[in-house]
Design a protein around this motif. Structure first.
Motif, mmCIF file in Angstrom:
data_model
loop_
_atom_site.group_PDB
_atom_site.id
_atom_site.type_symbol
_atom_site.label_atom_id
_atom_site.label_comp_id
_atom_site.label_asym_id
_atom_site.label_seq_id
_atom_site.Cartn_x
_atom_site.Cartn_y
_atom_site.Cartn_z
ATOM 1 N N GLU B 142 -21.865 76.825 12.402
ATOM 2 C CA GLU B 142 -20.731 76.704 13.690
ATOM 3 C C GLU B 142 -20.184 78.108 13.251
ATOM 4 O O GLU B 142 -20.486 78.717 12.313
ATOM 5 C CB GLU B 142 -20.347 75.782 12.788
ATOM 6 N N ASN B 226 -20.642 74.177 31.970
ATOM 7 C CA ASN B 226 -19.510 73.442 31.434
ATOM 8 C C ASN B 226 -19.504 75.113 30.370
ATOM 9 O O ASN B 226 -17.420 75.901 30.323
ATOM 10 C CB ASN B 226 -19.692 72.527 30.090
ATOM 11 N N ASP C 49 -5.351 69.662 21.137
ATOM 12 C CA ASP C 49 -4.699 69.143 22.116
ATOM 13 C C ASP C 49 -3.400 67.976 22.575
ATOM 14 O O ASP C 49 -2.634 67.935 22.804
ATOM 15 C CB ASP C 49 -5.493 68.778 23.472
ATOM 16 N N ARG C 146 -12.556 73.581 17.379
ATOM 17 C CA ARG C 146 -13.838 74.012 16.781
ATOM 18 C C ARG C 146 -14.525 72.403 16.215
ATOM 19 O O ARG C 146 -14.127 71.498 16.069
ATOM 20 C CB ARG C 146 -13.663 74.566 15.734
ATOM 21 N N GLY C 147 -15.433 72.827 15.610
ATOM 22 C CA GLY C 147 -16.889 71.582 14.933
ATOM 23 C C GLY C 147 -16.785 70.478 16.203
ATOM 24 O O GLY C 147 -17.226 71.163 17.335
ATOM 25 N N ARG C 149 -14.713 69.690 18.746
ATOM 26 C CA ARG C 149 -14.612 69.488 19.774
ATOM 27 C C ARG C 149 -13.389 68.396 20.286
ATOM 28 O O ARG C 149 -12.932 68.566 21.422
ATOM 29 C CB ARG C 149 -15.186 70.270 21.034
ATOM 30 N N ARG C 152 -7.702 64.619 21.362
ATOM 31 C CA ARG C 152 -6.710 63.640 21.189
ATOM 32 C C ARG C 152 -7.534 62.611 20.598
ATOM 33 O O ARG C 152 -8.713 62.207 20.277
ATOM 34 C CB ARG C 152 -6.063 63.372 22.000
ATOM 35 N N LEU C 221 -11.401 61.682 21.880
ATOM 36 C CA LEU C 221 -11.907 62.094 23.118
ATOM 37 C C LEU C 221 -12.365 63.868 23.500
ATOM 38 O O LEU C 221 -11.341 64.551 22.632
ATOM 39 C CB LEU C 221 -10.216 61.864 24.107
ATOM 40 N N SER C 224 -16.101 66.771 28.178
ATOM 41 C CA SER C 224 -17.379 66.127 29.012
ATOM 42 C C SER C 224 -18.203 66.093 28.246
ATOM 43 O O SER C 224 -18.858 65.887 26.413
ATOM 44 C CB SER C 224 -17.773 67.646 29.240
ATOM 45 N N LEU C 228 -19.875 66.225 24.485
ATOM 46 C CA LEU C 228 -20.566 64.627 23.509
ATOM 47 C C LEU C 228 -22.433 65.099 23.063
ATOM 48 O O LEU C 228 -22.123 64.880 21.614
ATOM 49 C CB LEU C 228 -20.361 63.842 24.052
ATOM 50 N N HIS C 230 -23.132 68.319 21.897
ATOM 51 C CA HIS C 230 -22.513 69.317 21.028
ATOM 52 C C HIS C 230 -22.252 68.627 19.559
ATOM 53 O O HIS C 230 -23.112 69.066 18.428
ATOM 54 C CB HIS C 230 -22.013 70.172 21.217
#
Lengths: 310, 310, 310, 310
Positions: B142, B226, C49, C146-147, C149, C152, C221, C224, C228, C230
């Motif tokens: 990362e 994206n 978020d 990060r990580g 991403r 929530r 959550l 996109s 997912l 990633h």
């Protein structure tokens, strides 16, 4: 110079049990475009963004598998160049006249050490990609791209013995690069070699199998992981047998789904993978990382993936 | 054979007013990777998935623009072959010893009819893409991919006179294909030519401009729309001047954002576009469809895009 | 009116064996944001978020599982309303003063028929989502997301007996809607109920298990399917144990990955799923379609998914 | 509790010059599903993932604009509750019998201070989303989702005077939350208010305009930025007039395209945006950041966007 010699797998002929079932799978469900009818025992398909008349031929037969695959070469003179080099290497090269294969120019035909029949041709008539060549726009009429939203036939993976000899022919005679290879941890025996003649991480690959002329899969390119998901949704809807659901390959970094046609031939839809050049370092995976090499999002090798071929 | 001769734009040298500002833009914000420090007036960057030590050189200067661009060729012997052909064509070809450009082998240097200085080299040391070549995995640690998540330097678009002569050199000597061209509706005057030596719809393009050696943009590849949106979000956050926000080109079908570095040089991030082969039909756009050719999602030509160069 | 009463799962407390290992998993790798340190045996995380100080609490314990989960309710007065209704229903309701849980107002605490401890609170201090509330922009500073991403904390799935009683409490007292349910083909026994108080297809779900207070997973959550993928790449890179790699649920239509934390607790990252309203018809799946209900891209039920809980 | 009262904009009636042109735009091109024919001067559409018979009504008229919009409320009794509250507030509330609007239960009808006619209803017959409610699967038959791949009608933006009074009705009577607002830098005059009754960052918004009953746009939800790009490709292909091509809003963080129907009514397709709750802090943008508030990827305010309404 630039891209010369073999350009791409321009044609794959796959054996199927039943023409109607094959049409339902490849045409109605996957959305490949049937472009030619000339023989009740064959189906001819192109994929949406290809310009040639067809790239996939399905042939009625008593057993599944790959009948032959054919590389398009840049220009006609190269056919003779390759014929000579292959003959020198010791392969029997047969010349086939233009027109024997529909819409296609003359070909040479020979059998690789792995047992696979390969063709080379320089001409096939073009039917276009649904858009004109003057002020083409960016998207064909609705319905032209449908089903799994496949973009192109991309590559084949074939199984057989003597894959190192195959590799040597593809690198030595055809100028391919070994993009990646899978070797045993114990003694570096090559289990699979991935060969590129393009910016794609592979145009063809061979996997070591005791029996010759085996077919692992034919792969179709998609535009995005979104389209991969969409294909996965349809595969699930139609209850198409799935070998390996959505994952990412270690080898090539492509995002992938493997599934089977009604005759048991493996298909792949995939997207992504890195940009390859002849000076990109060859990547080597060994069997200590077999899971990651094959399916990198769970690092889990699948027996069926490694052993089920047609 | 396969991909031979010129492989890719392996290096672009762009002139900037201020090194610190340039580092903030290309390094901190865009996330390109600074790999070499050898001269206080220069910055050397690679993009995440490239293996070579650097592809972008920024040079302090009194005016923005492109200092030179360099194509990587497949093998050393081709340098002499091209030197001879270019000399035959009538260009003055200068030989540069290995090491004059850091980490780089010998080069030839010449000026195209459009006024641009071009190099050809066959060797540059490799630093890798953040992953080993044995059991590489699919994603570097990362932080290695960050900022705009650029994958590779992809192509340049350059402006000048005599672009048809440039085209003839790239097709006749280097073997490129004209993938697309933009012509006037009235008399088919070539306004822009897009040239490919790969599976990309363009490796380099030239746009007709009265003044020589003009720089339109350098373009960086992203993985997905994206990531294009993510880059657009950062461009907006940092208030980087935008030329054209997210859109899709008619030419090449690439999804794109154009923006400016602090010296006024245009940058592009893009993704997508079709797979190109030497036998893909050349696409021609005329000025009746200038909007669609440039920005196909609103068909609106932008004056700045066509006329602002550095 | 609009959204009133229980708003969301605002807090989940998960038991872990080792705080350092948990921090590496949830913080360093997944990229959740550690916001509070008050007890050496606990970790407090928020997701990028979210505005509240924390949503995930990890507590050192001898066994994995869920310690409690807490719903945020719209306003303080509703706490008493729910306390009364739950008491009427026959549950023992305990009142907890403000401040017992860090940054949190008063709570009620009770045990559901399935054995799970649930809290309701109306206030938790806010720390923000990395962006101001005046002219916020659209993306926080790089590094904040990060990580994996994650956006929530989204929902929890819990296992236990008497899930129909749980359902009746959530629908009858809390006003939730049954968005989907899984029943046996033979006699319509409810095996799983999915409950929504929002536009999400589920805010909480219960799966029938003989033993009480079981934990199936906590779900985060993503934005996109690209994110997912990633996350899947990082899960593979870190060799995090995967339960089910990328797939799409039949239930909720969410795209998903299931994996395990170092203590064996199941985590999910997901994206997508439909927009739910209280008048959306309840969807019923029966065990004849168990594969499709759980993993719709290969229609294959996974034993581990149905039977491994902590 | 949970979601109660007004659930969503369940119906918008837009005025169009020509029914055939409207059908070509909304039906053939956008791919909305025409579900009802009852009046030659009206068209009734549902969007793919909606369950109700229709959400968009197009009415032949001499001028474009919005005829009325209607909110679906949770249950019938709420209609009387709202009727009383609106009457108390001073609005004239008209009762409309079931069946006057096709497939619809009784309604109340009233005019907001901004001049817009609003309805509230609790019942409309359901036609489904192309999938059964028992073992539904995840994707309808091919062709059900087509054109721009719209998922749902999402929200409307309306222009008029007295938008603060509108806001007070939506917050005070209907319980909505002000998710975001745009104010003048000089004196905090409200130029636009964005109101949510759900997890969406807005269900309805009002923009200050001197003239009443103005229509800014109706917005349709898409699944992904990939689908947004696909819609953009079709918009370009059909040469639909574009107001603002692909960008991201500052307000709501939605990714967006604005375009016009053949009568000049603005449409939006969008995707993304954050998850909203009643306790999410209200975000305020002022006119010092007007560009970023509207279009955050280039921070450029568009005059047409702010001033062209029908």
């Amino acid at each position: 110079m630039a891209i010369r010699g073999l350009l791409r797998v321009g044609e794959v002929c796959v054996r199927v049990f039943d023409i109607d079932e094959a049409r339902r799978h490849y045409g109605e469900r996957m959305g490949l475009i049937e472009t030619y009818q000339g023989d009740p025992d064959k189906l001819y398909y192109k994929v949406a963004d290809e310009h040639d008349w067809y790239s996939l031929v399905l042939k009625k037969a008593d057993a599944p598998g790959v009948e032959y695959f054919a590389f398009r070469t840049y220009e006609d003179a190269e056919i003779d160049h390759f014929a000579a080099a292959l003959t020198d290497y010791g392969l029997a090269v047969e010349h086939v006249e233009a027109g024997v294969y529909p819409k296609s120019g003359r070909r040479i035909r020979f059998t690789l050490p792995s047992g696979h029949v390969m063709h080379i041709y320089a001409d096939k008539e073009k039917i276009g990609n649904g858009m004109p060549t003057r002020n083409p726009g960016t998207i064909p009429d609705e319905g032209y791209i449908r089903g799994f939203r496949c973009v192109r036939l991309d590559h084949v993976l074939l199984g057989g013995p003597d894959i190192v000899k195959n590799r040597d022919i593809f690198t030595g005679i055809f100028g391919f690069t070994v993009s990646e290879e899978l070797v045993t941890q114990e003694d570096e025996t090559r289990l699979a070699v991935f060969l590129s003649c393009s910016n794609k991480p592979h145009d063809i690959a061979f996997i070591l199998q005791p029996e010759g002329s085996r077919f692992h899969h034919v792969s179709f390119l998609l535009d995005s992981v979104n389209d991969l998901f969409h294909a996965g949704d349809l595969i699930g809807k139609y209850e198409i047998p799935v070998d390996v659901s959505v994952n990412r390959h270690g080898v090539t970094r492509g995002a992938t789904i493997y599934f089977f046609d009604p005759s048991g031939n493996r298909n792949e839809v995939f997207t992504g993978g890195y940009v390859h050049y002849p000076d990109t370092p060859t990547l080597t995976w060994d069997t200590s990382q077999l899971g990651k090499a094959t399916f990198s999002q769970d690092n889990m090798p699948r027996d069926s993936f490694l052993n089920v071929l047609t």
